[in-house]
Design a protein around this motif. Structure first.
Motif, PDB file in Angstrom:
ATOM      1  N   VAL A   1       0.805  -1.227   0.000  1.00 49.26           N
ATOM      2  CA  VAL A   1       0.000   0.000   0.000  1.00 49.26           C
ATOM      3  C   VAL A   1       0.838   1.277   0.000  1.00 49.26           C
ATOM      4  CG1 VAL A   1      -1.949  -1.157   1.105  1.00 49.26           C
ATOM      5  CG2 VAL A   1      -0.342   0.141   2.519  1.00 49.26           C
ATOM      6  N   ARG A   2       2.117   1.163   0.330  1.00 55.10           N
ATOM      7  CA  ARG A   2       2.977   2.353   0.337  1.00 55.10           C
ATOM      8  C   ARG A   2       2.981   2.974  -1.054  1.00 55.10           C
ATOM      9  NH1 ARG A   2       7.799   0.221   1.359  1.00 55.10           N
ATOM     10  NH2 ARG A   2       7.167  -0.232   3.483  1.00 55.10           N
ATOM     11  N   GLY A   3       2.674   4.259  -1.137  1.00 57.02           N
ATOM     12  CA  GLY A   3       2.634   4.974  -2.398  1.00 57.02           C
ATOM     13  C   GLY A   3       1.266   4.986  -3.063  1.00 57.02           C
ATOM     14  N   MET A   4       0.342   4.168  -2.573  1.00 51.55           N
ATOM     15  CA  MET A   4      -1.018   4.143  -3.124  1.00 51.55           C
ATOM     16  C   MET A   4      -1.857   5.255  -2.499  1.00 51.55           C
ATOM     17  SD  MET A   4      -1.988   0.068  -3.221  1.00 51.55           S
ATOM     18  CE  MET A   4      -3.624   0.384  -3.882  1.00 51.55           C
ATOM     19  N   LYS A   5      -2.885   5.668  -3.204  1.00 52.70           N
ATOM     20  CA  LYS A   5      -3.860   6.614  -2.654  1.00 52.70           C
ATOM     21  C   LYS A   5      -4.728   5.874  -1.637  1.00 52.70           C
ATOM     22  CE  LYS A   5      -3.428  10.317  -5.396  1.00 52.70           C
ATOM     23  NZ  LYS A   5      -3.293  11.685  -4.964  1.00 52.70           N
ATOM     24  N   ALA A   6      -5.043   6.541  -0.548  1.00 53.76           N
ATOM     25  CA  ALA A   6      -5.875   5.945   0.492  1.00 53.76           C
ATOM     26  C   ALA A   6      -7.202   5.464  -0.079  1.00 53.76           C
ATOM     27  CB  ALA A   6      -6.109   6.952   1.620  1.00 53.76           C
ATOM     28  N   GLU A   7      -7.781   6.231  -0.993  1.00 53.26           N
ATOM     29  CA  GLU A   7      -9.069   5.874  -1.578  1.00 53.26           C
ATOM     30  C   GLU A   7      -9.006   4.542  -2.336  1.00 53.26           C
ATOM     31  OE1 GLU A   7      -8.946  10.366  -1.155  1.00 53.26           O
ATOM     32  OE2 GLU A   7      -7.550   8.832  -1.829  1.00 53.26           O
ATOM     33  N   GLN A   8      -7.887   4.274  -3.009  1.00 50.32           N
ATOM     34  CA  GLN A   8      -7.721   2.997  -3.726  1.00 50.32           C
ATOM     35  C   GLN A   8      -7.662   1.832  -2.747  1.00 50.32           C
ATOM     36  OE1 GLN A   8      -4.066   4.258  -5.761  1.00 50.32           O
ATOM     37  NE2 GLN A   8      -5.026   3.487  -7.645  1.00 50.32           N
ATOM     38  N   VAL A   9      -6.940   2.023  -1.659  1.00 52.49           N
ATOM     39  CA  VAL A   9      -6.807   0.965  -0.655  1.00 52.49           C
ATOM     40  C   VAL A   9      -8.160   0.702  -0.006  1.00 52.49           C
ATOM     41  CG1 VAL A   9      -5.679   0.303   1.505  1.00 52.49           C
ATOM     42  CG2 VAL A   9      -4.371   1.482  -0.274  1.00 52.49           C
ATOM     43  N   ILE A  10      -8.897   1.757   0.311  1.00 51.09           N
ATOM     44  CA  ILE A  10     -10.224   1.594   0.900  1.00 51.09           C
ATOM     45  C   ILE A  10     -11.107   0.782  -0.037  1.00 51.09           C
ATOM     46  CG2 ILE A  10     -12.344   2.826   1.538  1.00 51.09           C
ATOM     47  CD1 ILE A  10     -10.404   5.145   2.487  1.00 51.09           C
ATOM     48  N   GLU A  11     -11.112   1.126  -1.302  1.00 50.51           N
ATOM     49  CA  GLU A  11     -11.946   0.427  -2.291  1.00 50.51           C
ATOM     50  C   GLU A  11     -11.621  -1.065  -2.354  1.00 50.51           C
ATOM     51  OE1 GLU A  11     -12.146   0.428  -7.073  1.00 50.51           O
ATOM     52  OE2 GLU A  11     -12.375   2.400  -6.140  1.00 50.51           O
ATOM     53  N   ARG A  12     -10.347  -1.404  -2.249  1.00 47.20           N
ATOM     54  CA  ARG A  12      -9.927  -2.806  -2.362  1.00 47.20           C
ATOM     55  C   ARG A  12     -10.077  -3.601  -1.071  1.00 47.20           C
ATOM     56  NH1 ARG A  12      -4.646  -2.702  -6.296  1.00 47.20           N
ATOM     57  NH2 ARG A  12      -5.634  -1.518  -7.953  1.00 47.20           N
ATOM     58  N   PHE A  13      -9.913  -2.939   0.074  1.00 50.00           N
ATOM     59  CA  PHE A  13      -9.857  -3.645   1.358  1.00 50.00           C
ATOM     60  C   PHE A  13     -11.167  -3.643   2.131  1.00 50.00           C
ATOM     61  CE2 PHE A  13      -4.988  -3.216   2.310  1.00 50.00           C
ATOM     62  CZ  PHE A  13      -4.717  -3.944   1.172  1.00 50.00           C
ATOM     63  N   GLU A  14     -12.042  -2.685   1.849  1.00 50.04           N
ATOM     64  CA  GLU A  14     -13.270  -2.550   2.622  1.00 50.04           C
ATOM     65  C   GLU A  14     -14.145  -3.791   2.511  1.00 50.04           C
ATOM     66  OE1 GLU A  14     -16.026   1.207   3.592  1.00 50.04           O
ATOM     67  OE2 GLU A  14     -15.826   0.760   1.459  1.00 50.04           O
TER      68      GLU A  14
END
Length: 87
Positions: free
Chosen positions: A47-60
């Motif tokens: 996740v380092r370097g990714m946008k928080a919104e992208q991580v939320i979309e994938r992990f939620e």
């Protein structure tokens, strides 16, 4: 600029998520305390370097076995809290 965040995790083996978000919402660094050490180190590296919104979309809403949550889901929830604080 960047801001440090630390939130407790709930319903998982991991106890806490610590991370730094840049103003553009990219994740500068992340550390999860407790849980499956190798897996969580890998997730934090990815996740380092990714946008928080992208991580939320994938992990939620990812579940761990019979639990209603997971370490990735807790990361998503904590990133949402951080974004709310930043805005």
């Amino acid at each position: 600029m960047s801001k440090e965040f630390s939130f407790p995790n709930s319903g998982t083996c991991s106890k806490q998520t610590n991370f730094v978000l840049n103003d553009d919402h990219t994740i500068e660094s992340m550390e999860v305390i407790g849980g499956c050490n190798g897996n969580l180190k890998g997730i934090c590296s990815i996740v380092r370097g990714m946008k928080a919104e992208q991580v939320i979309e994938r992990f939620e809403d990812v579940k761990c076995g019979f639990r209603s949550t997971s370490c990735p889901d807790q990361i998503a929830k904590n990133l949402k809290k951080a974004l709310a604080e930043m805005n």
